[in-house]
Design a protein around this motif. Structure first.
Motif, PDB file in Angstrom:
ATOM      1  N   TRP A  52       0.786  -1.326   0.097  1.00 22.65           N
ATOM      2  CA  TRP A  52       0.041  -0.042   0.088  1.00 22.65           C
ATOM      3  C   TRP A  52       0.913   1.305  -0.086  1.00 22.65           C
ATOM      4  CZ3 TRP A  52      -0.476   3.914   3.734  1.00 22.65           C
ATOM      5  CH2 TRP A  52      -1.432   4.733   3.511  1.00 22.65           C
ATOM      6  N   LEU A  53       1.858   1.277   0.771  1.00 11.46           N
ATOM      7  CA  LEU A  53       2.795   2.421   0.778  1.00 11.46           C
ATOM      8  C   LEU A  53       3.527   2.892  -0.342  1.00 11.46           C
ATOM      9  CD1 LEU A  53       4.024   4.541   2.582  1.00 11.46           C
ATOM     10  CD2 LEU A  53       6.084   3.169   3.384  1.00 11.46           C
TER      11      LEU A  53
ATOM     12  N   GLU B 176       6.544   5.545  -7.943  1.00  5.78           N
ATOM     13  CA  GLU B 176       7.570   6.165  -8.537  1.00  5.78           C
ATOM     14  C   GLU B 176       8.448   6.728  -7.400  1.00  5.78           C
ATOM     15  OE1 GLU B 176       8.633   5.110 -11.633  1.00  5.78           O
ATOM     16  OE2 GLU B 176       7.039   4.168 -11.976  1.00  5.78           O
ATOM     17  N   LYS B 177       8.116   6.816  -6.410  1.00  6.11           N
ATOM     18  CA  LYS B 177       8.848   7.440  -5.409  1.00  6.11           C
ATOM     19  C   LYS B 177       9.859   6.270  -4.536  1.00  6.11           C
ATOM     20  CE  LYS B 177       8.715   9.502  -0.502  1.00  6.11           C
ATOM     21  NZ  LYS B 177       7.922  10.128   0.568  1.00  6.11           N
ATOM     22  N   VAL B 178      11.227   6.721  -4.612  1.00  2.04           N
ATOM     23  CA  VAL B 178      12.107   5.845  -3.803  1.00  2.04           C
ATOM     24  C   VAL B 178      12.051   5.874  -2.632  1.00  2.04           C
ATOM     25  CG1 VAL B 178      14.492   5.040  -3.825  1.00  2.04           C
ATOM     26  CG2 VAL B 178      13.438   5.735  -5.860  1.00  2.04           C
TER      27      VAL B 178
ATOM     28  N   LEU C  24      11.182   2.961   4.772  1.00  3.07           N
ATOM     29  CA  LEU C  24      10.263   2.053   5.353  1.00  3.07           C
ATOM     30  C   LEU C  24      10.322   1.248   6.529  1.00  3.07           C
ATOM     31  CD1 LEU C  24      10.963   0.040   1.793  1.00  3.07           C
ATOM     32  CD2 LEU C  24       9.071   1.408   2.445  1.00  3.07           C
ATOM     33  N   LEU C  25      11.664   1.551   7.310  1.00  3.70           N
ATOM     34  CA  LEU C  25      11.279   0.982   8.771  1.00  3.70           C
ATOM     35  C   LEU C  25      10.654   2.090   9.405  1.00  3.70           C
ATOM     36  CD1 LEU C  25      15.125  -0.130   9.377  1.00  3.70           C
ATOM     37  CD2 LEU C  25      13.050  -1.569   9.377  1.00  3.70           C
TER      38      LEU C  25
ATOM     39  N   TYR D 142      13.781   1.086  -2.623  1.00  5.11           N
ATOM     40  CA  TYR D 142      12.950   0.271  -3.272  1.00  5.11           C
ATOM     41  C   TYR D 142      11.645   1.348  -3.831  1.00  5.11           C
ATOM     42  CZ  TYR D 142      14.788  -3.881  -1.178  1.00  5.11           C
ATOM     43  OH  TYR D 142      15.910  -4.680  -0.887  1.00  5.11           O
ATOM     44  N   LYS D 143      10.966   0.992  -4.580  1.00  8.36           N
ATOM     45  CA  LYS D 143       9.829   1.749  -5.384  1.00  8.36           C
ATOM     46  C   LYS D 143       8.970   0.871  -6.274  1.00  8.36           C
ATOM     47  CE  LYS D 143      11.742   3.332  -9.698  1.00  8.36           C
ATOM     48  NZ  LYS D 143      11.822   4.693 -10.792  1.00  8.36           N
ATOM     49  N   PHE D 144       7.779   1.375  -6.046  1.00  9.35           N
ATOM     50  CA  PHE D 144       6.778   0.586  -7.117  1.00  9.35           C
ATOM     51  C   PHE D 144       6.858   1.434  -8.330  1.00  9.35           C
ATOM     52  CE2 PHE D 144       2.782   0.241  -9.587  1.00  9.35           C
ATOM     53  CZ  PHE D 144       2.410  -1.044  -9.010  1.00  9.35           C
TER      54      PHE D 144
END
Length: 232
Positions: free
Chosen positions: A164-165, A171-173, A179-180, A224-226
């Protein structure tokens, strides 16, 4: 009051954790073996589980697996010092976090507070968004359901929150530390390998159905990114 299930066969440990849990305003439910843990979980409304790996009757891994068949309740695994494979296995089967013995009770409570705050924050955010979609991917927040090509993909609560995040900020890295902080809380005491393990497991589940138009991409040296091909 919220109930915390404490599962450990060492009475000295459970007594210490009991006192700290009570001081934080929670109600402790204490058991000493794996089968008792399952019985207590199904009997009570449990908000979070502290689960030792080495238990009589059923070990912590089996307990975690069985609970994950029906529930996404937060689970913190308790592992012996130096046994990294226990930590990795616990995360692989759906644990949210891990604590290494010997541990500080105050650290345990910080982990509990961080997880419960994160859950409350996520639920508040989810109320403002019904669902997210991209190409053949759909994430239904209220139902806690993810589909690809209309096939449901079974994710743990943490995996769903991670997807979800990333999906809601295409496209945001996100660095591992980002993430932690976002998902585990700013007072999380673990390391970045926890993020890597969850990303690996999430990717494996998403790859059950082909999705050539998007991926969870690694940005080397950053995070990481979507990534969607339509947005390149």
């Amino acid at each position: 009051m919220k109930k915390i299930l404490i599962v450990d066969d060492h009475q000295q440990i459970t007594e210490v954790l009991k006192e700290y849990v009570l001081k934080e305003g929670f109600t402790p439910v204490i058991v000493s073996n794996g089968q008792e843990a399952l019985n207590a979980f199904y009997k009570h409304t449990i908000e979070l589980i502290l689960l030792d790996v080495m238990l009589p009757v059923l070990d912590g891994f089996e307990v975690c697996k069985k609970i994950r068949e029906t529930s996404n309740v937060p689970i913190i695994m308790i592992t012996a010092k130096g046994e990294d494979y226990h930590r990795i296995m616990g995360l692989d089967i759906g644990a949210d976090d891990y604590i290494v013995k010997p541990f500080s009770p105050s650290e345990v409570m910080a982990r509990i507070r961080a997880i419960l705050r994160r859950i409350e924050r996520t639920e508040e955010n989810q109320q403002s968004m019904a669902y997210l979609t991209y190409d053949n991917l759909a994430l239904y927040l209220e139902e806690k359901k993810v589909t690809i090509e209309q096939k449901e993909i079974l994710l743990t609560k943490r995996e769903l929150e991670l997807l979800w995040l990333l999906l809601s900020h295409r496209e945001k890295v996100f660095s591992r530390d980002n993430l932690l902080d976002s998902l585990w809380g700013i007072d999380y005491y673990g390391d970045a390998r926890t993020v890597d393990t969850h990303i690996k497991r999430l990717r494996a589940k998403l790859d059950e159905v082909p999705h050539p138009q998007w991926e969870i991409a690694t940005v080397w040296g950053q995070g990481y990114k979507f990534e969607g091909k339509n947005e390149k």
